[in-house]
Design a protein around this motif. Structure first.
Motif, PDB file in Angstrom:
ATOM      1  N   ALA A 102      -8.295   1.139  -5.215  1.00  0.00           N
ATOM      2  CA  ALA A 102      -9.565   0.541  -4.802  1.00  0.00           C
ATOM      3  C   ALA A 102      -9.838   0.814  -3.331  1.00  0.00           C
ATOM      4  O   ALA A 102     -10.970   1.131  -2.942  1.00  0.00           O
ATOM      5  CB  ALA A 102      -9.542  -0.964  -5.069  1.00  0.00           C
ATOM      6  N   ALA A 103      -8.800   0.700  -2.489  1.00  0.00           N
ATOM      7  CA  ALA A 103      -8.981   0.967  -1.062  1.00  0.00           C
ATOM      8  C   ALA A 103      -9.413   2.406  -0.836  1.00  0.00           C
ATOM      9  O   ALA A 103     -10.318   2.681  -0.035  1.00  0.00           O
ATOM     10  CB  ALA A 103      -7.678   0.672  -0.314  1.00  0.00           C
ATOM     11  N   ARG A 104      -8.780   3.337  -1.551  1.00  0.00           N
ATOM     12  CA  ARG A 104      -9.156   4.747  -1.417  1.00  0.00           C
ATOM     13  C   ARG A 104     -10.609   4.955  -1.857  1.00  0.00           C
ATOM     14  O   ARG A 104     -11.370   5.662  -1.189  1.00  0.00           O
ATOM     15  CB  ARG A 104      -8.200   5.601  -2.255  1.00  0.00           C
ATOM     16  CG  ARG A 104      -8.497   7.098  -2.256  1.00  0.00           C
ATOM     17  CD  ARG A 104      -8.417   7.704  -0.861  1.00  0.00           C
ATOM     18  NE  ARG A 104      -7.067   7.690  -0.338  1.00  0.00           N
ATOM     19  CZ  ARG A 104      -6.236   8.729  -0.405  1.00  0.00           C
ATOM     20  NH1 ARG A 104      -6.643   9.854  -0.985  1.00  0.00           N
ATOM     21  NH2 ARG A 104      -5.046   8.655   0.125  1.00  0.00           N
ATOM     22  N   LYS A 105     -10.994   4.335  -2.961  1.00  0.00           N
ATOM     23  CA  LYS A 105     -12.364   4.484  -3.472  1.00  0.00           C
ATOM     24  C   LYS A 105     -13.387   3.921  -2.489  1.00  0.00           C
ATOM     25  O   LYS A 105     -14.478   4.486  -2.305  1.00  0.00           O
ATOM     26  CB  LYS A 105     -12.480   3.783  -4.830  1.00  0.00           C
ATOM     27  CG  LYS A 105     -13.857   3.897  -5.472  1.00  0.00           C
ATOM     28  CD  LYS A 105     -13.867   3.247  -6.843  1.00  0.00           C
ATOM     29  CE  LYS A 105     -15.247   3.338  -7.488  1.00  0.00           C
ATOM     30  NZ  LYS A 105     -15.260   2.710  -8.845  1.00  0.00           N
ATOM     31  N   LEU A 106     -13.043   2.806  -1.852  1.00  0.00           N
ATOM     32  CA  LEU A 106     -13.970   2.144  -0.937  1.00  0.00           C
ATOM     33  C   LEU A 106     -13.915   2.717   0.472  1.00  0.00           C
ATOM     34  O   LEU A 106     -14.675   2.302   1.348  1.00  0.00           O
ATOM     35  CB  LEU A 106     -13.663   0.641  -0.882  1.00  0.00           C
ATOM     36  CG  LEU A 106     -13.832  -0.122  -2.198  1.00  0.00           C
ATOM     37  CD1 LEU A 106     -13.335  -1.557  -2.051  1.00  0.00           C
ATOM     38  CD2 LEU A 106     -15.295  -0.104  -2.649  1.00  0.00           C
ATOM     39  N   GLY A 107     -13.005   3.660   0.718  1.00  0.00           N
ATOM     40  CA  GLY A 107     -12.905   4.260   2.037  1.00  0.00           C
ATOM     41  C   GLY A 107     -12.283   3.361   3.084  1.00  0.00           C
ATOM     42  O   GLY A 107     -12.565   3.488   4.281  1.00  0.00           O
ATOM     43  N   VAL A 108     -11.415   2.448   2.637  1.00  0.00           N
ATOM     44  CA  VAL A 108     -10.763   1.508   3.544  1.00  0.00           C
ATOM     45  C   VAL A 108      -9.321   1.944   3.764  1.00  0.00           C
ATOM     46  O   VAL A 108      -8.609   2.227   2.799  1.00  0.00           O
ATOM     47  CB  VAL A 108     -10.786   0.076   2.951  1.00  0.00           C
ATOM     48  CG1 VAL A 108     -10.082  -0.902   3.887  1.00  0.00           C
ATOM     49  CG2 VAL A 108     -12.218  -0.367   2.688  1.00  0.00           C
ATOM     50  N   PRO A 109      -8.852   2.018   5.001  1.00  0.00           N
ATOM     51  CA  PRO A 109      -7.456   2.412   5.234  1.00  0.00           C
ATOM     52  C   PRO A 109      -6.490   1.374   4.674  1.00  0.00           C
ATOM     53  O   PRO A 109      -6.806   0.181   4.612  1.00  0.00           O
ATOM     54  CB  PRO A 109      -7.357   2.489   6.755  1.00  0.00           C
ATOM     55  CG  PRO A 109      -8.464   1.637   7.269  1.00  0.00           C
ATOM     56  CD  PRO A 109      -9.563   1.741   6.258  1.00  0.00           C
ATOM     57  N   SER A 110      -5.318   1.835   4.272  1.00  0.00           N
ATOM     58  CA  SER A 110      -4.335   0.920   3.701  1.00  0.00           C
ATOM     59  C   SER A 110      -2.951   1.200   4.255  1.00  0.00           C
ATOM     60  O   SER A 110      -2.620   2.343   4.578  1.00  0.00           O
ATOM     61  CB  SER A 110      -4.320   1.020   2.168  1.00  0.00           C
ATOM     62  OG  SER A 110      -3.929   2.311   1.757  1.00  0.00           O
ATOM     63  N   VAL A 111      -2.167   0.128   4.336  1.00  0.00           N
ATOM     64  CA  VAL A 111      -0.778   0.200   4.780  1.00  0.00           C
ATOM     65  C   VAL A 111       0.081  -0.374   3.659  1.00  0.00           C
ATOM     66  O   VAL A 111      -0.110  -1.529   3.252  1.00  0.00           O
ATOM     67  CB  VAL A 111      -0.565  -0.600   6.078  1.00  0.00           C
ATOM     68  CG1 VAL A 111       0.920  -0.701   6.420  1.00  0.00           C
ATOM     69  CG2 VAL A 111      -1.335   0.041   7.231  1.00  0.00           C
ATOM     70  N   ALA A 112       1.000   0.423   3.144  1.00  0.00           N
ATOM     71  CA  ALA A 112       1.897  -0.028   2.085  1.00  0.00           C
ATOM     72  C   ALA A 112       3.233  -0.434   2.701  1.00  0.00           C
ATOM     73  O   ALA A 112       3.742   0.242   3.591  1.00  0.00           O
ATOM     74  CB  ALA A 112       2.112   1.077   1.054  1.00  0.00           C
ATOM     75  N   VAL A 113       3.790  -1.538   2.221  1.00  0.00           N
ATOM     76  CA  VAL A 113       5.066  -2.031   2.732  1.00  0.00           C
ATOM     77  C   VAL A 113       6.123  -1.894   1.641  1.00  0.00           C
ATOM     78  O   VAL A 113       5.999  -2.475   0.565  1.00  0.00           O
ATOM     79  CB  VAL A 113       4.948  -3.502   3.188  1.00  0.00           C
ATOM     80  CG1 VAL A 113       6.289  -4.011   3.702  1.00  0.00           C
ATOM     81  CG2 VAL A 113       3.873  -3.641   4.267  1.00  0.00           C
TER      82      VAL A 113
END
Length: 392
Positions: A102-113
């Motif tokens: 969803a973050a990729r689709k919405l163009g929002v950066p993401s940090v995975a832990v």
């Protein structure tokens, strides 16, 4: 900053993922940021002033207390409505995968832990031959993120070997006031070990992936009172195997602080720990540690200074290490003090400020490149990264 936290586990279920997410949320509130938590239900409506959006979840077969969030379209709807600046993916597997997509689709950066060795977890529960598929799935999920944060050098090496990109170090903090030698209670010790025995203890989930059955190798060490704190699916079997041990159940707050500080030796048995917060809490409590020479404890325990490491599958080495400490009170005192000194500066404020730096870096990179999903290099393992790095 608006931070959406998509987590595979949250309250009322208590584990390493939940605890670290709670510390992050508390820090975001202190720093004036707004968060939305998306987590498997049922759960609270809010935490630390932040709204919790629960999604349907199902209990794992044979481990109903572990609830797996279902990756429904509701995740994307929640993120779209919240309009986050960054998405924090806590130990992403299923629900976290939906958050990453969803973050990729919405163009929002993401940090995975990275917090759980899922392949190791599966092996401990008898799912043989699944490693390749599990690692392929996790690699796919983490490739969707702009950065993957790992808690230890062992985890960094492991993920690098499996082809995970854009890795950076983010360790865990410890509350050095809550976990402190000053919480040691002589009346409690007298009640638990009335004959003056040396108290050797384990704190954590009582589950197969923690290999708690290895504690049976300590059952007849002379002069020892074995104390076990925690609950889980392996508890009844462990009670049967260790009828002389003290089972204190799940503890929190002051009771947990006292339990740690009253121990003379802390033992951990899990060999698949990405960090092992229980080891760090024991060290902050001034207790020497015996742990497997594997995973997170390799970064935490300095042999012959703060504790001892044993070959992960060697019950004989575990027993010998504990017996050595049981026989030497001066050694226990020196190593306990050294352990306290090694971790007391690792505050949650320091490490969570470092996390905020990671958020800001991935956000700036997206702005710089016009919102496109791009490879973002993380710092070298162990390298400084922001103001909290020295304390991490």
């Amino acid at each position: 900053m608006r931070v959406a936290v998509v987590t595979e586990s949250f309250l009322p279920r208590v584990n390493g993922v939940t605890n670290s997410v709670c510390r992050v949320l508390e820090h975001l509130e202190r720093r004036g940021h707004e968060a939305l938590i998306i987590a498997p239900g049922p759960g609270p409506e809010q935490y630390a002033g932040h709204r919790v959006a629960c999604v349907p979840g199902i209990g794992l077969p044979g481990y109903s207390s572990f609830v797996l969030g279902l990756p429904t379209k509701a995740v994307e709807r929640r993120l779209r409505a919240f309009e986050p600046d960054v998405v924090h993916l806590a130990s992403p597997v299923a629900l976290g995968a939906a958050g990453a997509h969803a973050a990729r689709k919405l163009g929002v950066p993401s940090v995975a832990v990275w917090q759980t060795d899922i392949a190791g977890f599966a092996r401990r529960y008898g799912f043989r031959g699944t490693d390749r598929a599990i690692w392929a799935w996790l690699r796919h999920v983490h490739r969707l993120a702009d950065r993957t944060l790992v808690p230890s050098s062992a985890s960094h090496r492991q993920l690098e070997e499996h082809g995970f990109p854009r890795l950076a170090m983010w360790r865990r903090g410890v509350d050095s006031e809550r976990f402190h030698p000053g919480h040691r209670s002589e009346p409690l010790r007298a009640a638990l070990a009335p004959n003056g025995e040396v108290m050797v203890g384990y704190v954590g989930r009582l589950a197969g992936d923690k290999r708690v059955e290895m504690l049976t190798s300590l059952a007849d060490v002379p002069g020892v009172k074995l104390v076990i704190v925690g609950e889980g699916p392996a508890e009844q079997r462990l009670r049967t195997l260790l009828p002389q041990a003290l089972f204190l159940g799940f503890l929190d707050g002051r009771r947990l602080s006292q339990a740690y500080a009253c121990l003379d030796v802390f033992v951990h048995t899990g060999a698949d720990e990405t960090y092992c917060q229980a080891v760090q809490e024991a060290m902050a409590s001034g207790v020497p540690v015996v742990a497997p020479a594997s995973g997170g404890p390799l970064d935490l325990v300095e042999p012959e200074r703060t504790g001892l490491l044993f070959a992960p599958d060697s019950r004989a080495e575990l027993r010998a290490a504990v017996a050595r400490l049981v026989q030497d009170a001066d050694l226990r005192a020196r190593w306990g003090a050294a352990g306290r000194a090694a971790v007391e500066h690792r505050t949650w404020n320091a490490v969570n400020d470092q996390l905020l730096d990671h958020y800001q870096e991935v956000c700036r990179a997206r702005v710089q490149f016009g919102g496109a999903a791009i490879p973002i290099a993380g710092p070298r393992p162990g390298a400084a990264a922001g103001p909290g790095a020295a304390a991490a």
